[in-house]
Write an enzyme that holds these catalytic residues in place. Structure first.
Site, PDB file in Angstrom:
ATOM      1  N   ARG A  20     -38.474  18.937  44.074  1.00  0.00           N
ATOM      2  CA  ARG A  20     -38.183  19.651  45.318  1.00  0.00           C
ATOM      3  C   ARG A  20     -37.573  21.029  45.026  1.00  0.00           C
ATOM      4  O   ARG A  20     -38.220  22.057  45.181  1.00  0.00           O
ATOM      5  CB  ARG A  20     -37.232  18.814  46.191  1.00  0.00           C
ATOM      6  CG  ARG A  20     -37.154  19.279  47.660  1.00  0.00           C
ATOM      7  CD  ARG A  20     -36.177  20.387  47.926  1.00  0.00           C
ATOM      8  NE  ARG A  20     -34.814  20.053  47.531  1.00  0.00           N
ATOM      9  CZ  ARG A  20     -33.821  20.930  47.547  1.00  0.00           C
ATOM     10  NH1 ARG A  20     -34.036  22.190  47.908  1.00  0.00           N
ATOM     11  NH2 ARG A  20     -32.596  20.581  47.154  1.00  0.00           N
ATOM     12  N   ASP A  21     -36.357  21.065  44.547  1.00  0.00           N
ATOM     13  CA  ASP A  21     -35.673  22.336  44.308  1.00  0.00           C
ATOM     14  C   ASP A  21     -36.311  23.107  43.162  1.00  0.00           C
ATOM     15  O   ASP A  21     -36.317  24.330  43.147  1.00  0.00           O
ATOM     16  CB  ASP A  21     -34.195  22.064  44.010  1.00  0.00           C
ATOM     17  CG  ASP A  21     -33.340  23.315  44.072  1.00  0.00           C
ATOM     18  OD1 ASP A  21     -33.713  24.248  44.789  1.00  0.00           O
ATOM     19  OD2 ASP A  21     -32.300  23.354  43.399  1.00  0.00           O
ATOM     20  N   HIS A 209     -23.964  20.784  41.588  1.00  0.00           N
ATOM     21  CA  HIS A 209     -25.305  21.360  41.490  1.00  0.00           C
ATOM     22  C   HIS A 209     -25.143  22.786  40.959  1.00  0.00           C
ATOM     23  O   HIS A 209     -24.842  23.710  41.717  1.00  0.00           O
ATOM     24  CB  HIS A 209     -25.957  21.361  42.876  1.00  0.00           C
ATOM     25  CG  HIS A 209     -27.379  21.805  42.895  1.00  0.00           C
ATOM     26  ND1 HIS A 209     -28.415  20.968  43.241  1.00  0.00           N
ATOM     27  CD2 HIS A 209     -27.958  22.999  42.621  1.00  0.00           C
ATOM     28  CE1 HIS A 209     -29.558  21.630  43.181  1.00  0.00           C
ATOM     29  NE2 HIS A 209     -29.302  22.877  42.808  1.00  0.00           N
ATOM     30  N   HIS A 211     -26.361  26.275  38.909  1.00  0.00           N
ATOM     31  CA  HIS A 211     -27.414  27.153  38.418  1.00  0.00           C
ATOM     32  C   HIS A 211     -26.870  27.898  37.205  1.00  0.00           C
ATOM     33  O   HIS A 211     -25.667  28.136  37.105  1.00  0.00           O
ATOM     34  CB  HIS A 211     -27.848  28.125  39.511  1.00  0.00           C
ATOM     35  CG  HIS A 211     -28.671  27.484  40.584  1.00  0.00           C
ATOM     36  ND1 HIS A 211     -29.763  28.082  41.155  1.00  0.00           N
ATOM     37  CD2 HIS A 211     -28.571  26.266  41.194  1.00  0.00           C
ATOM     38  CE1 HIS A 211     -30.302  27.282  42.068  1.00  0.00           C
ATOM     39  NE2 HIS A 211     -29.585  26.179  42.105  1.00  0.00           N
ATOM     40  N   CYS A 242     -33.557  29.526  44.500  1.00  0.00           N
ATOM     41  CA  CYS A 242     -33.397  29.420  45.956  1.00  0.00           C
ATOM     42  C   CYS A 242     -34.213  30.524  46.607  1.00  0.00           C
ATOM     43  O   CYS A 242     -34.003  31.699  46.302  1.00  0.00           O
ATOM     44  CB  CYS A 242     -31.922  29.550  46.346  1.00  0.00           C
ATOM     45  SG  CYS A 242     -31.646  29.547  48.133  1.00  0.00           S
ATOM     46  N   ASN A 251     -32.103  26.154  37.823  1.00  0.00           N
ATOM     47  CA  ASN A 251     -31.128  25.073  37.842  1.00  0.00           C
ATOM     48  C   ASN A 251     -30.703  24.690  36.424  1.00  0.00           C
ATOM     49  O   ASN A 251     -31.365  25.014  35.438  1.00  0.00           O
ATOM     50  CB  ASN A 251     -31.755  23.834  38.491  1.00  0.00           C
ATOM     51  CG  ASN A 251     -31.991  23.997  39.970  1.00  0.00           C
ATOM     52  OD1 ASN A 251     -31.066  23.997  40.755  1.00  0.00           O
ATOM     53  ND2 ASN A 251     -33.251  24.144  40.363  1.00  0.00           N
TER      54      ASN A 251
END
Length: 301
Positions: A20-21, A209, A211, A242, A251
């Site tokens: 997803r991300d 989470h 980055h 993002c 990430n």
């Protein structure tokens, strides 16, 4: 040989966000069959939590326009969780129709990012989340909450700890079972991580989470583990970013995280060799090398 350190958990759950991300920022559309195989490969590698997709409007994130088809293709294995991101009640309805049993919502810790990402104010975003969480809980669906820009916002600068805590505690109060604190632009440092987690009442309900924009993701993760966190978000190969914040680079790479945790003697249940093979396969399909340092090192033999 592992060299454990005091004050760290014995086991860590890696919440895999690559499908997803990781993929949402890709400019070229990845075929749905490739996405389904990607998720299967992640399960083969031992992942127990794989965020599969997002039920957003295709206009917002064209890469995820195939969410319904993808979820229908999944070989959902016993013991593996396949949460999906939902932005609103319409997204939740789509998820319910497909038998999703776990969702995530995506909030902002800052006023500007709430406006850019959600078209809401910092306060009015909760008007959107409250009915989504309530209906999900009525259907027995677990809800995770992400909070973005927890350490800094490219438009507003450093995010006050108290502001992040206010947003996060309110989301937990709605009934979310877990809160993922996002360093969306990667500006956080270990001391900041320690201070933020320490400001929450129950660190065991937090995830992180990170980055890796400034190379701080692993150091920040270690600080989070020392502060009581046992769930860490990561993306296979370090892919992702993002779409609403240009300064948000990749990430934290799952492989880099697993390498560090294995060296500390912390159990993850993941097969590093299979992860590296999956990242190498995906990088070839995407047409560029994996950003993960561990993948780069191990794929060269």
């Amino acid at each position: 040989m592992p060299y454990p350190m005091e004050g760290l958990p014995h086991q860590v759950t890696i919440y895999e966000v690559g499908p997803r991300d990781g993929l949402q920022n890709e400019s070229s559309i990845v075929p749905v069959e490739v996405k389904a195989e990607f998720i299967d490969r992640l399960a083969d590698a031992g992942h127990k939590v794989i965020e599969a997709t997002s039920f957003v409007h295709p206009r917002w994130v064209p890469q995820l326009a195939d969410a319904d088809e993808l979820f229908g293709r999944l070989h959902r294995r016993p013991g593996v969780r396949y949460p999906v991101l939902v932005p609103n009640l319409r997204g939740l309805d789509r998820a319910l129709d497909l038998g999703v049993d776990e969702i995530a919502i995506f909030a902002s810790a800052t006023e500007t990012f709430a406006a850019k990402n959600l078209n809401r104010s910092l306060e009015s975003q909760f008007d959107m989340f409250e009915p989504v969480v309530a209906r999900a809980l009525e259907h027995g669906i677990k809800v995770r909450a992400y909070v973005s820009m927890c350490f800094g916002d490219p438009w507003e600068g450093p995010t006050p700890v108290a502001q992040v805590v206010r947003v996060g505690e309110r989301l937990l109060g709605l009934g979310c079972h877990e809160l993922s604190l996002g360093d969306t632009t990667g500006v956080g440092t270990p001391g900041h991580v320690t201070a933020l987690i320490g400001a929450f009442r129950r660190p065991e309900r937090l995830a992180v989470h990170f980055h890796d924009t400034y190379g701080q993701a692993l150091g920040n993760t270690l600080a989070a583990l020392r502060a009581g966190v046992t769930t860490v978000d990561a993306s296979t190969g370090g892919i992702g970013g993002c779409p609403y914040a240009e300064s948000a680079t990749g990430n934290l790479a799952t492989e880099d995280l697993v390498w560090m945790l294995q060296g500390l003697g912390i159990e993850t249940g993941l097969d590093l060799g299979r992860l590296v093979a999956t990242s190498t396969w995906l990088a070839e399909l995407l047409g560029r090398p994996s950003p993960s340092r561990v993948v780069q090192a191990l794929s060269k033999g």
